[in-house]
Scaffold this active site. Structure first.
Site, mmCIF file in Angstrom:
data_model
loop_
_atom_site.group_PDB
_atom_site.id
_atom_site.type_symbol
_atom_site.label_atom_id
_atom_site.label_comp_id
_atom_site.label_asym_id
_atom_site.label_seq_id
_atom_site.Cartn_x
_atom_site.Cartn_y
_atom_site.Cartn_z
ATOM 1 N N ASP A 67 0.819 -1.214 0.000
ATOM 2 C CA ASP A 67 0.000 0.000 0.000
ATOM 3 C C ASP A 67 0.852 1.263 0.000
ATOM 4 O O ASP A 67 2.075 1.206 0.175
ATOM 5 C CB ASP A 67 -0.964 0.003 1.209
ATOM 6 C CG ASP A 67 -0.286 -0.430 2.512
ATOM 7 O OD1 ASP A 67 0.963 -0.398 2.571
ATOM 8 O OD2 ASP A 67 -1.003 -0.795 3.450
ATOM 9 N N ASN A 136 -7.727 -2.907 14.065
ATOM 10 C CA ASN A 136 -9.119 -3.231 13.729
ATOM 11 C C ASN A 136 -9.203 -4.439 12.787
ATOM 12 O O ASN A 136 -10.247 -4.707 12.207
ATOM 13 C CB ASN A 136 -9.806 -2.010 13.104
ATOM 14 C CG ASN A 136 -9.095 -1.526 11.843
ATOM 15 O OD1 ASN A 136 -8.129 -2.155 11.399
ATOM 16 N ND2 ASN A 136 -9.559 -0.430 11.279
ATOM 17 N N HIS A 138 -7.315 -4.789 10.029
ATOM 18 C CA HIS A 138 -7.005 -4.516 8.617
ATOM 19 C C HIS A 138 -5.697 -5.176 8.202
ATOM 20 O O HIS A 138 -4.802 -5.385 9.006
ATOM 21 C CB HIS A 138 -7.053 -3.012 8.293
ATOM 22 C CG HIS A 138 -5.895 -2.177 8.757
ATOM 23 N ND1 HIS A 138 -6.057 -0.973 9.395
ATOM 24 C CD2 HIS A 138 -4.552 -2.344 8.656
ATOM 25 C CE1 HIS A 138 -4.874 -0.450 9.644
ATOM 26 N NE2 HIS A 138 -3.947 -1.258 9.216
ATOM 27 N N GLU A 143 -9.680 -2.055 5.086
ATOM 28 C CA GLU A 143 -10.352 -1.757 6.351
ATOM 29 C C GLU A 143 -11.616 -2.610 6.496
ATOM 30 O O GLU A 143 -12.210 -3.018 5.490
ATOM 31 C CB GLU A 143 -10.735 -0.273 6.383
ATOM 32 C CG GLU A 143 -9.558 0.693 6.307
ATOM 33 C CD GLU A 143 -8.888 0.920 7.656
ATOM 34 O OE1 GLU A 143 -8.931 0.023 8.522
ATOM 35 O OE2 GLU A 143 -8.305 2.009 7.838
HETATM 36 C C1 GLP Z 1 -0.539 0.171 8.757
HETATM 37 C C2 GLP Z 1 -0.242 -0.550 7.420
HETATM 38 C C3 GLP Z 1 -0.382 -2.022 7.562
HETATM 39 C C4 GLP Z 1 0.247 -2.440 8.881
HETATM 40 C C5 GLP Z 1 -0.611 -1.949 10.014
HETATM 41 C C6 GLP Z 1 0.000 -2.169 11.384
HETATM 42 O O1 GLP Z 1 -1.456 1.190 8.667
HETATM 43 N N1 GLP Z 1 -0.973 -0.118 6.277
HETATM 44 O O2 GLP Z 1 0.229 -2.675 6.454
HETATM 45 O O3 GLP Z 1 0.337 -3.822 8.973
HETATM 46 O O4 GLP Z 1 -1.036 -0.631 9.813
HETATM 47 O O5 GLP Z 1 1.033 -1.268 11.632
HETATM 48 P P1 GLP Z 1 2.081 -1.445 12.818
HETATM 49 O O6 GLP Z 1 2.965 -2.567 12.424
HETATM 50 O O7 GLP Z 1 2.807 -0.129 12.872
HETATM 51 O O8 GLP Z 1 1.308 -1.722 14.050
#
Ligand code: GLP
Length: 242
Positions: A67, A136, A138, A143
């Site tokens: 992404d 959440n 995702h 989402e």
């Molecule tokens: C982000 C990314 C995800 C990631 C998630 C968790 O927004 N788009 O790919 O896995 O949220 O992030 P973190 O590893 O900082 O908790």
């Protein structure tokens, strides 16, 4: 599904990096699906260490990131392009031409999503998709919703996601409201999925995702349907698993 829990961050990171380097050693032209966020940083560090020791080369590897934020140019310090350069690409030998990340500044988002899907199709199946997990449920930026989209698409980020990511920006107002993400259809097409989850704040959501009902309201729950899912947890994230 293979769920592995590690007593220390170091052991988890080494195990994750071992899976990636092992794949690239046996398949030097592997297609890697890569994730951002704080979770995979340690795994990327261990991959860099193995590269520096001469254990593996990424010269023939192709990478596809999950992404990118909409509206952030590549050079923005919080773009996922900058993240990938800082945490991995600047330290290994993957050629720039083999690196693929959606362009968050594309004038025509729909065309950019189609371009990304075409590239994915031309390159072939992703051999190993690394995933983190949102609070959440995702994955990428897919989402929770009453329906999910198969291919690459633009998404409006939920407020909880924007708040979770605000720590990387000066203020919540600077966090983009939209992103471009690979769809769950593409994610699930990967040959192997490596889900990495750390921290007690994710213990509940990772347990629900992997043992609860399969529903688009928890996108990560769809991973239960994947035939080759490896889950790496630290003790905190894994505390609800027996
Ligand atoms: C982000 C990314 C995800 C990631 C998630 C968790 O927004 N788009 O790919 O896995 O949220 O992030 P973190 O590893 O900082 O908790």
């Amino acid at each position: 599904m293979n769920i592995l829990t590690f007593p220390s961050d170091q052991e988890l990171n080494e195990a994750g990096a071992g899976i990636v380097t092992g794949l690239v050693q046996t398949n030097p032209g592997a297609v890697l699906g890569l994730a951002t966020g704080s979770t995979p940083i340690g795994v990327y560090s261990e991959m860099i260490k193995s590269f520096r020791k001469g254990m593996v080369s990424y010269r023939r590897v192709s990478t596809f990131n999950l992404d990118e934020y909409a509206g952030l140019p590549r050079e923005h310090p919080q773009s996922y392009y900058s993240y990938m350069r800082t945490h991995l690409f600047d330290h290994i030998d993957v050629p720039e031409s083999n690196i693929h990340i959606p362009d968050g500044t594309a004038a025509n988002v729909r065309e950019e999503c189609e371009r990304y899907d075409r590239l994915l199709e031309q390159t072939g199946q992703i051999d190993l998709q690394i995933l983190g997990l949102g609070h959440n449920g995702h994955i990428g930026f897919n989402e929770p919703d009453h329906a999910l989209i198969r291919g690459t698409h633009a998404v409006r980020l939920s407020e909880t996601t924007r708040q979770a990511n605000a720590r990387f920006f000066n203020s919540i107002d600077e966090v983009p409201t939209h992103a471009i993400t690979m769809g769950v259809g593409t994610i699930l097409k990967a040959k192997t999925i490596l889900l990495i989850v750390k921290g007690s704040d994710k213990a509940g959501i990772v347990h629900t995702s992997l043992t609860g009902p399969i529903t688009t309201e928890c996108p990560a729950s769809l991973l239960q349907t994947h035939p080759h899912l490896v889950v790496l947890l630290d003790t905190e994230a894994g505390r609800f698993f027996g």
